[in-house]
Structure formats: structure tokens, C-alpha cells
Design a protein around this motif. Structure first.
Motif, PDB file in Angstrom:
ATOM      1  N   ASN A 196       0.811  -1.216   0.000  1.00 51.10           N
ATOM      2  CA  ASN A 196       0.000   0.000   0.000  1.00 51.10           C
ATOM      3  C   ASN A 196       0.844   1.266   0.000  1.00 51.10           C
ATOM      4  O   ASN A 196       0.308   2.363   0.147  1.00 51.10           O
ATOM      5  N   GLU A 197       2.148   1.146  -0.152  1.00 52.03           N
ATOM      6  CA  GLU A 197       3.001   2.318  -0.176  1.00 52.03           C
ATOM      7  C   GLU A 197       2.769   3.132  -1.449  1.00 52.03           C
ATOM      8  O   GLU A 197       2.588   2.579  -2.533  1.00 52.03           O
ATOM      9  N   ILE A 198       2.755   4.455  -1.288  1.00 52.41           N
ATOM     10  CA  ILE A 198       2.665   5.355  -2.433  1.00 52.41           C
ATOM     11  C   ILE A 198       4.057   5.521  -3.031  1.00 52.41           C
ATOM     12  O   ILE A 198       5.034   5.747  -2.311  1.00 52.41           O
ATOM     13  N   GLY A 211      -0.438   0.126 -20.659  1.00 50.84           N
ATOM     14  CA  GLY A 211      -1.548   0.792 -21.318  1.00 50.84           C
ATOM     15  C   GLY A 211      -1.519   2.298 -21.143  1.00 50.84           C
ATOM     16  O   GLY A 211      -2.478   2.984 -21.482  1.00 50.84           O
ATOM     17  N   GLY A 212      -0.439   2.827 -20.589  1.00 53.02           N
ATOM     18  CA  GLY A 212      -0.342   4.270 -20.392  1.00 53.02           C
ATOM     19  C   GLY A 212      -1.142   4.779 -19.212  1.00 53.02           C
ATOM     20  O   GLY A 212      -1.351   5.979 -19.077  1.00 53.02           O
ATOM     21  N   ILE A 213      -1.613   3.879 -18.335  1.00 57.92           N
ATOM     22  CA  ILE A 213      -2.390   4.288 -17.157  1.00 57.92           C
ATOM     23  C   ILE A 213      -1.454   5.001 -16.193  1.00 57.92           C
ATOM     24  O   ILE A 213      -0.432   4.458 -15.770  1.00 57.92           O
ATOM     25  N   GLN A 214      -1.817   6.230 -15.811  1.00 54.66           N
ATOM     26  CA  GLN A 214      -0.928   7.044 -14.998  1.00 54.66           C
ATOM     27  C   GLN A 214      -1.009   6.736 -13.507  1.00 54.66           C
ATOM     28  O   GLN A 214      -0.049   6.943 -12.790  1.00 54.66           O
ATOM     29  N   THR A 215      -2.157   6.289 -13.048  1.00 51.85           N
ATOM     30  CA  THR A 215      -2.275   5.941 -11.629  1.00 51.85           C
ATOM     31  C   THR A 215      -3.249   4.796 -11.451  1.00 51.85           C
ATOM     32  O   THR A 215      -4.222   4.670 -12.200  1.00 51.85           O
ATOM     33  N   ASN A 216      -2.963   3.939 -10.477  1.00 58.27           N
ATOM     34  CA  ASN A 216      -3.875   2.861 -10.119  1.00 58.27           C
ATOM     35  C   ASN A 216      -4.644   3.193  -8.851  1.00 58.27           C
ATOM     36  O   ASN A 216      -5.117   2.306  -8.146  1.00 58.27           O
ATOM     37  N   LEU A 217      -4.740   4.483  -8.543  1.00 61.67           N
ATOM     38  CA  LEU A 217      -5.560   4.960  -7.433  1.00 61.67           C
ATOM     39  C   LEU A 217      -6.829   5.578  -8.029  1.00 61.67           C
ATOM     40  O   LEU A 217      -6.772   6.623  -8.679  1.00 61.67           O
ATOM     41  N   SER A 218      -7.955   4.950  -7.803  1.00 61.99           N
ATOM     42  CA  SER A 218      -9.215   5.400  -8.384  1.00 61.99           C
ATOM     43  C   SER A 218      -9.694   6.688  -7.729  1.00 61.99           C
ATOM     44  O   SER A 218      -9.637   6.844  -6.509  1.00 61.99           O
ATOM     45  N   VAL A 264      -5.194   8.710   1.955  1.00 60.70           N
ATOM     46  CA  VAL A 264      -3.738   8.578   1.916  1.00 60.70           C
ATOM     47  C   VAL A 264      -3.231   9.125   3.240  1.00 60.70           C
ATOM     48  O   VAL A 264      -3.625  10.214   3.669  1.00 60.70           O
ATOM     49  N   LYS A 265      -2.363   8.351   3.914  1.00 59.23           N
ATOM     50  CA  LYS A 265      -1.850   8.762   5.219  1.00 59.23           C
ATOM     51  C   LYS A 265      -0.328   8.714   5.237  1.00 59.23           C
ATOM     52  O   LYS A 265       0.303   8.081   4.387  1.00 59.23           O
ATOM     53  N   ILE A 266       0.240   9.391   6.238  1.00 58.24           N
ATOM     54  CA  ILE A 266       1.689   9.377   6.399  1.00 58.24           C
ATOM     55  C   ILE A 266       2.070   8.477   7.562  1.00 58.24           C
ATOM     56  O   ILE A 266       1.481   8.540   8.646  1.00 58.24           O
ATOM     57  N   SER A 267       3.024   7.596   7.323  1.00 57.16           N
ATOM     58  CA  SER A 267       3.653   6.792   8.374  1.00 57.16           C
ATOM     59  C   SER A 267       5.153   6.968   8.158  1.00 57.16           C
ATOM     60  O   SER A 267       5.617   8.096   8.068  1.00 57.16           O
ATOM     61  N   LEU A 307       1.048   6.147   2.574  1.00 53.82           N
ATOM     62  CA  LEU A 307       0.317   4.903   2.380  1.00 53.82           C
ATOM     63  C   LEU A 307      -1.068   5.202   1.833  1.00 53.82           C
ATOM     64  O   LEU A 307      -1.739   6.138   2.276  1.00 53.82           O
ATOM     65  N   SER A 308      -1.530   4.394   0.914  1.00 52.85           N
ATOM     66  CA  SER A 308      -2.890   4.506   0.389  1.00 52.85           C
ATOM     67  C   SER A 308      -3.802   3.516   1.102  1.00 52.85           C
ATOM     68  O   SER A 308      -3.371   2.753   1.965  1.00 52.85           O
TER      69      SER A 308
END
Length: 308
Positions: A152-154, A162-169, A209-212, A216-217
């Protein structure tokens, strides 16, 4: 047949509607309102007189409907006119708004090693962009804010298959006081969430999205999730954030996590270890889809993908 009693009744009702309209719209009677009052009064009287003569049964319903409309306005229902006049429902040009769907990229990729991200994770059915990979002014391919395929790390990685820029919906910046019924511009210095959606048990679920130790997403809960956008050229800037404008991101202190500025490491992971604005990494926030009242931008359309 219209009697004198009916005529007086209609005129009194029209006067009451005119007065109530002024009160509901928070207007004070002034010279500029004389024409408005005359129009409201004459229109209301004409409608009620016509209905009273030709459709008495409908006239009674019309009077009740006018009262209902004024009552809704007095309790916060905006109505068509308010949508035209009230800044809460009017979007300014070239300004980032709370809830806008965005793509976050980095124009400063020299210190970010491209990770081995593999193939994009399997999708169910969010708005991931399929635009071809962009490049910075110096010709270096941009890297994008996305989830590591093995955790889950960003990371800031190159476009996926496929040129997809992000996998975060439905990746977005949201004000901490985000109201789905109000358009709220984001300013530098505002406290914001970085949010996204995901398929959780076959449901379209909003997550943080949080910071540790790193960003992390796919997080829930109230801690470690508040951030501030700053202008890297002017740390005291409180103006509106513009789509495509370079920003630096800092987190607020929470629990055992201290405040800090986001920096992209050589492993492409993001930490809050930068000492200040000048040491922080710069991020571009590109606009993908504008926020819609009721948060309709978060629905999954036919051509969109909701990632796990």
C-alpha cells in the motif's frame, strides 16, 4: 365571477409573496428594489387572478405551492436563482476545487529512480487516466502518484501498462470541511485530505492517503491524514491553487508522526523527511474531472475502472 372580496384577497396575497421574497433573499428595500418588487407583485397578482377566474381549484393549489417554495428557500434550499447568484455554486476558472479528480505527477524526477511496478493490478470496473506518459520540460518522463503493486506504499512511478498514470481510483484533494453540496476552492495553506476510492468487498469505498514512515494509500480512520499544499516559490502564499501548478506537500503532526515536507526518495517512495519547502519535492496536480454537486464525480461510469 371575480368579486371585490376575491380581488382584495389576491392583491393581499401578492403583496405577501413580494414581501416574503425580499425577506428570503435577504434583501433590504431600496430604490434598486422598486422595479423588482413591482415585477414580483404584478406577476403574482396576474397569475392568481387568472387562476381564480378560470380555474378556482388550481388557484388554491398555486397559493400553497408559492408558500412551499418560499418555505424551502428560508430553510436553505437554494433554488434556481441562488445557483445563478451564489458563489458557493459557481466555479471559478483555472482553480482547484475540493473533490476534483486529479493526477499527481512530479516534474522533478532526477532523484526518483523508476521502480519495477510490474503490470497494473487487476481491475474490477474510477477514472484512471490512460493518457500517454508525459514528459517534463527537460524531456525526462514524468512519474505519477500511484500505489506500489506489492504494497500500500505510495510511489512516484512511470505510467503503468496501457499508459495508465495511476492505479488509485478517483484520486482527489478534499478540504477537511468538504461539503458535497458546495463548491469550495482550495487555497495554499488549507488543511486538506488526499483521498481515493477503491473496490472493497465489491463496494465503491472512499479511503485516505496517510503518512507513516512513508505515504500509504487505502487507509481509514481519523489520524495521520491531514496535509497542507504550499507554493514552492512563496511559502506564505494563501492564494488559490491552480491545476498544473507546482506545489509542495507537508503533513500536519499527528500522534507520533511529526510534521514534515514530502520528498521523493531514490527508491521512489515518499517520506516527510524534507527539512523545509526548499528541500521538498515538487508535485503537479493535473485536473482530470471537476467536482460535481452531490459528489457525482465519485460514481463509476461505464468506461471507468475501480481498482482494488
Amino acid at each position: 365571477m371575480l368579486t371585490s372580496t376575491m380581488l382584495v384577497s389576491v392583491l393581499v396575497q401578492a403583496a405577501a409573496v413580494t414581501l416574503a421574497t425580499l425577506v428570503v433573499s435577504s434583501r433590504k428595500v431600496a430604490r434598486t428594489d422598486v422595479r423588482r418588487c413591482a415585477m414580483v407583485f404584478s406577476t403574482t397578482a396576474a397569475i392568481l387572478l387568472t387562476l381564480q377566474v378560470f380555474a378556482p381549484a388550481v388557484a388554491a393549489k398555486a397559493r400553497r405551492s408559492m408558500g412551499l417554495g418560499l418555505g424551502l428557500s428560508s430553510t436553505g434550499f437554494a433554488g434556481i436563482e441562488a445557483f445563478d447568484e451564489n458563489a458557493r455554486f459557481v466555479r471559478m476558472n483555472n482553480v482547484l476545487y475540493s473533490g476534483d479528480i486529479v493526477i499527481i505527477s512530479s516534474p522533478s524526477t532526477a532523484t526518483a529512480a523508476a521502480p519495477t511496478t510490474g503490470t497494473a493490478v487487476a481491475a474490477v470496473t474510477s477514472g484512471a487516466s490512460t493518457t500517454a506518459p508525459a514528459a517534463t520540460a527537460g524531456g525526462t518522463p514524468a512519474v505519477y502518484f500511484q500505489r506500489n503493486v506489492t504494497s500500500n506504499e505510495i510511489i512516484m512511478g512511470p505510467a503503468l501498462d496501457g499508459g495508465i498514470q495511476t492505479n488509485l481510483s478517483k484520486l482527489r484533494i478534499e478540504a477537511t470541511d468538504h461539503d458535497p453540496q458546495v463548491l469550495k476552492p482550495i487555497s495554499f495553506g488549507d488543511t486538506v485530505f488526499i483521498k481515493h476510492n477503491a473496490n472493497v468487498n465489491n463496494e465503491n469505498t472512499a479511503l485516505f492517503v496517510k503518512i507513516s514512515d512513508t505515504l500509504l494509500s487505502h487507509q481509514t480512520g481519523d489520524l495521520f491524514n491531514t496535509f497542507i499544499l504550499s507554493n514552492p516559490s512563496n511559502a506564505t502564499d494563501t492564494g488559490y491553487v491552480q491545476p498544473g501548478q507546482a506545489v509542495v506537500i507537508s503533513n500536519q503532526a499527528s500522534g507520533g508522526i511529526g510534521a514534515g515536507y514530502m520528498v521523493i526518495g531514490t527508491d521512489s517512495k515518499i517520506t516527510n523527511k524534507a527539512a523545509g519547502v526548499t528541500d521538498a519535492s515538487k508535485f503537479d496536480i493535473g485536473l482530470e474531472r471537476v467536482v460535481e454537486l452531490g459528489d457525482m464525480q465519485l460514481c463509476i461510469c461505464v468506461s471507468e475502472t475501480l481498482y482494488p
